[in-house]
Write a protein that holds these residues in place. Sequence first.
Motif, PDB file in Angstrom:
ATOM      1  N   LEU A  12       0.884  -1.176   0.000  1.00  0.00           N
ATOM      2  CA  LEU A  12       0.000   0.000   0.000  1.00  0.00           C
ATOM      3  C   LEU A  12       0.915   1.217   0.000  1.00  0.00           C
ATOM      4  O   LEU A  12       1.814   1.309   0.833  1.00  0.00           O
ATOM      5  N   LEU A  20      -4.052   6.787  -2.169  1.00  0.00           N
ATOM      6  CA  LEU A  20      -3.582   5.531  -1.591  1.00  0.00           C
ATOM      7  C   LEU A  20      -3.766   4.444  -2.643  1.00  0.00           C
ATOM      8  O   LEU A  20      -4.875   4.259  -3.162  1.00  0.00           O
ATOM      9  N   TYR A  34      -6.438   1.932  -7.228  1.00  0.00           N
ATOM     10  CA  TYR A  34      -6.940   2.818  -6.179  1.00  0.00           C
ATOM     11  C   TYR A  34      -8.449   2.939  -6.360  1.00  0.00           C
ATOM     12  O   TYR A  34      -8.993   2.592  -7.411  1.00  0.00           O
ATOM     13  N   PRO A  88      -9.962  -5.304   5.034  1.00  0.00           N
ATOM     14  CA  PRO A  88      -9.357  -4.088   5.595  1.00  0.00           C
ATOM     15  C   PRO A  88      -8.577  -3.258   4.570  1.00  0.00           C
ATOM     16  O   PRO A  88      -8.591  -2.030   4.631  1.00  0.00           O
ATOM     17  N   VAL A  89      -7.918  -3.918   3.624  1.00  0.00           N
ATOM     18  CA  VAL A  89      -7.129  -3.162   2.637  1.00  0.00           C
ATOM     19  C   VAL A  89      -8.062  -2.415   1.678  1.00  0.00           C
ATOM     20  O   VAL A  89      -7.854  -1.240   1.371  1.00  0.00           O
ATOM     21  N   HIS A  91     -11.095  -1.540   2.334  1.00  0.00           N
ATOM     22  CA  HIS A  91     -11.725  -0.464   3.106  1.00  0.00           C
ATOM     23  C   HIS A  91     -10.781   0.741   3.209  1.00  0.00           C
ATOM     24  O   HIS A  91     -11.214   1.892   3.106  1.00  0.00           O
ATOM     25  N   ALA A  92      -9.479   0.502   3.381  1.00  0.00           N
ATOM     26  CA  ALA A  92      -8.517   1.622   3.462  1.00  0.00           C
ATOM     27  C   ALA A  92      -8.500   2.404   2.151  1.00  0.00           C
ATOM     28  O   ALA A  92      -8.469   3.643   2.154  1.00  0.00           O
ATOM     29  N   ALA A  95     -11.709   4.471   2.093  1.00  0.00           N
ATOM     30  CA  ALA A  95     -11.707   5.596   3.038  1.00  0.00           C
ATOM     31  C   ALA A  95     -10.863   6.738   2.471  1.00  0.00           C
ATOM     32  O   ALA A  95     -11.238   7.913   2.561  1.00  0.00           O
ATOM     33  N   ASP A  96      -9.742   6.388   1.849  1.00  0.00           N
ATOM     34  CA  ASP A  96      -8.894   7.422   1.231  1.00  0.00           C
ATOM     35  C   ASP A  96      -9.639   8.099   0.082  1.00  0.00           C
ATOM     36  O   ASP A  96      -9.596   9.327  -0.060  1.00  0.00           O
ATOM     37  N   HIS A 114     -16.691  -0.254   7.704  1.00  0.00           N
ATOM     38  CA  HIS A 114     -15.812  -1.419   7.655  1.00  0.00           C
ATOM     39  C   HIS A 114     -16.424  -2.505   8.532  1.00  0.00           C
ATOM     40  O   HIS A 114     -16.391  -2.404   9.768  1.00  0.00           O
TER      41      HIS A 114
END
Length: 216
Positions: A12, A20, A34, A88-89, A91-92, A95-96, A114
């Motif tokens: 990441l 991100l 992304y 989780p990845v 979701h990250a 979120a970005d 999440h």
Amino acid sequence: MGNVGEVYRYLLAWDDAGRLTLRDTEHARMKPVYAEFAPRHSGRGPDPLLRALGADAQRVVDCTAGLGIDAAHLAASGRVVTAIESHPVLHALLADALERCDHEGIRARLELVHADARSWLAHSGERPHAIYLDPMYPPRPGSAAPRKGIRLLQSLVAHDPGSDRDLLEIALSHARRRVVVKRPHHADPVLPGPRGGTRGKLVRFDIYRPTPDSRP
Ligand SMILES: C[S@@+](CC[C@H](N)C(=O)[O-])C[C@H]1O[C@@H](n2cnc3c(N)ncnc32)[C@H](O)[C@@H]1O
């Protein structure tokens, strides 16, 4: 921090544009992926996803947010959307993308969560008009390679038909009006008995009616 010489499959990293991004080091030539919350360019004719959800579905829960393309489309169309992603990845990345999103309507109408949508639906007390599912499906032997975002999703997230059936069953007991499931044309419905649907060029949208005692 890893030991010197340790090899990582996924990285990441922020790119030069401040996004991100996710890179798959096993496919170094594949461009980083992304998420981006932006309205979709509308094709010709009526939109099969919006038609499947129905004009009266103003409050929608997207239980399989992925890279957020469909959730952005729904929010841009005026629906109030909760987009749920369990990985989780991913979701990250989402979120970005939401922080970077400069489309006012999408920012105002889209909430990102999440969670595993099965437990979120069971515990949130939410009763949306419609629930949307776009489960992973296995690559079709002999077909063209999917585009990079989907290929990376397929390498990160397992195709799990049992959990997709559970999710659909739970969705059917929490939606007020309908549950819509995206499927490729070649795939069977996630559960038997869709009550109609709409068709796009590459996919179809199966429509299910909620179980009777879940209706308002
Ligand atoms: C095919 S992708 C969805 C793509 C998405 N419609 C888009 O427009 O980018 C399926 C996603 O659903 C997520 N998912 C599957 N089961 C889930 C569950 N029970 N709760 C939350 N997310 C789930 C997976 O992690 C994966 O990211």
